[in-house]
Design an enzyme around this catalytic site. Structure first.
Site, PDB file in Angstrom:
ATOM      1  CG  ASN A  43      -0.525  -0.309   2.501  1.00  0.00           C
ATOM      2  OD1 ASN A  43      -0.039  -1.401   2.788  1.00  0.00           O
ATOM      3  ND2 ASN A  43      -0.631   0.659   3.397  1.00  0.00           N
ATOM      4  CG  ASP A  44      -0.093   4.168   2.858  1.00  0.00           C
ATOM      5  OD1 ASP A  44      -0.972   3.460   2.360  1.00  0.00           O
ATOM      6  OD2 ASP A  44      -0.284   4.881   3.853  1.00  0.00           O
ATOM      7  CD  GLN A  60       2.917   0.941   5.620  1.00  0.00           C
ATOM      8  OE1 GLN A  60       1.948   0.643   6.279  1.00  0.00           O
ATOM      9  NE2 GLN A  60       4.106   1.093   6.139  1.00  0.00           N
ATOM     10  CE1 TYR A 103       0.281  -0.217  11.111  1.00  0.00           C
ATOM     11  CE2 TYR A 103      -1.121   1.647  11.634  1.00  0.00           C
ATOM     12  CZ  TYR A 103      -0.928   0.279  11.547  1.00  0.00           C
ATOM     13  OH  TYR A 103      -1.955  -0.581  11.888  1.00  0.00           O
ATOM     14  CB  SER A 104       2.748   5.728   6.199  1.00  0.00           C
ATOM     15  OG  SER A 104       2.094   4.741   5.448  1.00  0.00           O
ATOM     16  NE  ARG A 163      -3.131   6.086  10.280  1.00  0.00           N
ATOM     17  CZ  ARG A 163      -4.239   5.891  10.973  1.00  0.00           C
ATOM     18  NH1 ARG A 163      -4.181   5.732  12.285  1.00  0.00           N
ATOM     19  NH2 ARG A 163      -5.414   5.853  10.359  1.00  0.00           N
ATOM     20  CG  ASP A 164       0.203   8.343   7.957  1.00  0.00           C
ATOM     21  OD1 ASP A 164       0.658   7.243   8.300  1.00  0.00           O
ATOM     22  OD2 ASP A 164      -0.980   8.517   7.607  1.00  0.00           O
ATOM     23  CD  GLU A 219      -5.264   6.884   6.918  1.00  0.00           C
ATOM     24  OE1 GLU A 219      -4.952   6.048   7.780  1.00  0.00           O
ATOM     25  OE2 GLU A 219      -5.642   6.577   5.763  1.00  0.00           O
TER      26      GLU A 219
END
Length: 487
Positions: A43-44, A60, A103-104, A163-164, A219
């Site tokens: 994904n990302d 990801q 995570y991202s 996040r991110d 996000e």
């Protein structure tokens, strides 16, 4: 007894060997010129950064299955967006901070090293999330060494959806933006500033915008600079679909204007979507030789209409796109390096006048650059025909709308996307058609639409252009495109 080591389930050497053994891709659904993996879920895009002429692309990846679990980072690198190193596992859950997912995050060059900043995800027995923002450093063996944690948990007044991180620079100072959810379950973006002396990151507060209640989570924020203009790019979740916008499950777009870091206020225009297709989310933008280059995820969270899952993998990344800002609007165009994918002796010219029908065959991967002068035509339809299966892109002049319809395909997502596109006598469309991905650039990148198609049978598509009355002129060129090369 089960191991207490969160990283024990990841055998990096075996995973990397399995990837290499799967290259080049062989299944008819594997794309030629889009980054993807032979197994697992991606994904990302993350950690995009250029160092010494090399672009590092992280993203990801769950190498253990096609579910949104076991979030790791894969890594590949390229000098030209055509030749890539074989993707490898670079970062995976291995301690108490990131045991429930890496995570991202973003990438940067610091003291000559490629560094990343990512969100560690950990949950307790009750499922309560503790997010932490952590730096890492790319090592010579291709792994990311986990370094200092700079923000150990979510700020007071915000949930664990925190996040991110994305680092940006102003006047020689380092800042970062974070996507967040307030305690009242509305989305926002926070800013932190690095104190150079103490090497700590201090909160500056939220970026104030006109959108106070705009989805339940924001996000993947990016804070970009185009000349004197600031652009806040982010992905709001939970927007209600409208007639000409917000038609995907989740959105991705931007606010363009001027940001004051003293008042934390962004003076901006309306929220605009970056992509009007079915399958586009979580983009990241980085600086490459003065260009803003975007990679996005071709997929959509929490949706299951992707038949490659049955074959052990799912999702892709977009081709690299160069972003420019013109009168408050972002234009997106494919990076010029992708022209090297064109197979020169495959080129077919199109030049037709006073016609209602044009037909062109496409290869396994193709680019079509088509310009239409409408003449008497009020409606023009582009059809990707896979035997009896159809995807159509129709432009209606009286309403100035584009309708993309995937209902004529047996597998994958269905439905339509409708959006406004203002033009007068002419329409330009640049179409990239891979085995299961279409990227359509309208009016030189004024609008873009990305979507998946999954033909039932292996049939090379045809491009049909039809109109309700004679088109004055249809010109263009079609190329077969080569595949990305891995080493």
């Amino acid at each position: 007894m089960p191991s207490n080591d969160p990283g024990a389930i990841f055998d990096r050497a075996a995973i990397n060997a399995k990837v290499r053994a799967s290259l080049p891709f062989k299944h008819r659904y594997h794309n030629r010129f889009h980054l993807e993996m032979p197994f697992g879920l991606i994904n990302d895009p993350n950690g995009l950064v250029e160092k010494d002429g090399i672009t590092h692309i992280f993203y990801q990846w769950n190498p253990l299955g096609v579910e949104h679990k076991h979030k790791c980072w894969a890594h590949t690198q390229t000098r030209d967006f055509v030749h890539y190193t074989a993707p490898e596992l670079a970062l995976w859950p291995s301690d108490a901070h990131d045991k429930d997912g890496c995570y991202s995050g973003c990438g940067l060059v610091e003291d000559g090293d490629v560094r990343v900043l990512y969100t560690c995800n950990a949950k307790d027995a009750q499922g309560v999330r503790t997010p932490a923002q952590r730096f890492g450093t790319l090592q010579a063996d291709g792994t990311i060494r986990k370094d200092e944690i700079i923000i150990p948990t979510n700020a007071e007044g915000y949930t664990g959806h925190f996040r991110d991180p994305y680092v940006f620079y102003r006047h020689g100072e380092r800042y970062l933006v974070l996507g967040a959810q307030r305690a009242d379950e509305t989305g926002t973006v926070l800013v932190y500033h690095e104190d150079k002396d103490s090497k700590t990151w201090e909160p500056c507060g939220e970026i104030s915008t006109k959108y106070k209640d705009f989805g339940y989570m924001w996000e993947c924020p990016n804070l970009l600079r185009f000349g004197n203009y600031d652009v806040l790019l982010f992905c709001p979740q939970g927007l209600e679909a409208r007639e000409y916008k917000y038609q995907s499950r989740y959105q991705c777009g931007y606010l363009a204007g001027h940001l004051s870091l003293e008042s934390m206020e962004l003076m901006h225009g309306r929220f605009q979507e970056l992509d009007k297709g079915f399958d586009f989310y979580a983009p990241q933008v980085y600086n490459n030789q003065g260009r803003h280059i975007l990679f996005g995820w071709i997929g959509m969270p929490d949706e299951d209409a992707y038949p490659t899952k049955e074959h052990g993998w799912v999702h892709s990344l977009t081709m690299p796109r160069v972003l420019t800002l013109r009168q408050g609007k972002i234009f997106s165009q494919p990076a010029k390096e992708l022209r090297e994918l064109r197979i020169a002796d495959s080129a077919v010219d199109i030049d037709a006048t006073e016609t209602q029908h044009v037909r062109a065959g496409l290869g396994e991967g193709a680019e079509a650059l088509i310009d239409i002068t409408f003449g008497k035509a009020q409606s023009v339809t582009y059809t990707l025909a896979y035997g009896l299966e159809r995807v159509t892109i129709r432009y209606d002049r009286p309403s100035q709308t584009v309708v993309i319809d995937r209902s004529g395909m047996k597998y994958g997502g269905k439905g339509t996307r409708t959006f406004k596109l203002f033009t007068d006598q002419n329409l330009s469309l640049q179409l990239f058609v891979d085995k299961t991905v279409v990227e359509a650039f309208f009016e030189h990148g004024e609008e873009v639409a990305t979507f998946n198609v999954f033909p039932e049978k292996y049939i090379l598509p045809e491009l049909l252009i039809e109109s309700d009355a004679p088109m004055e002129n249809v010109t263009g060129r079609v190329w077969e495109l080569d595949a990305y090369q891995y080493r």
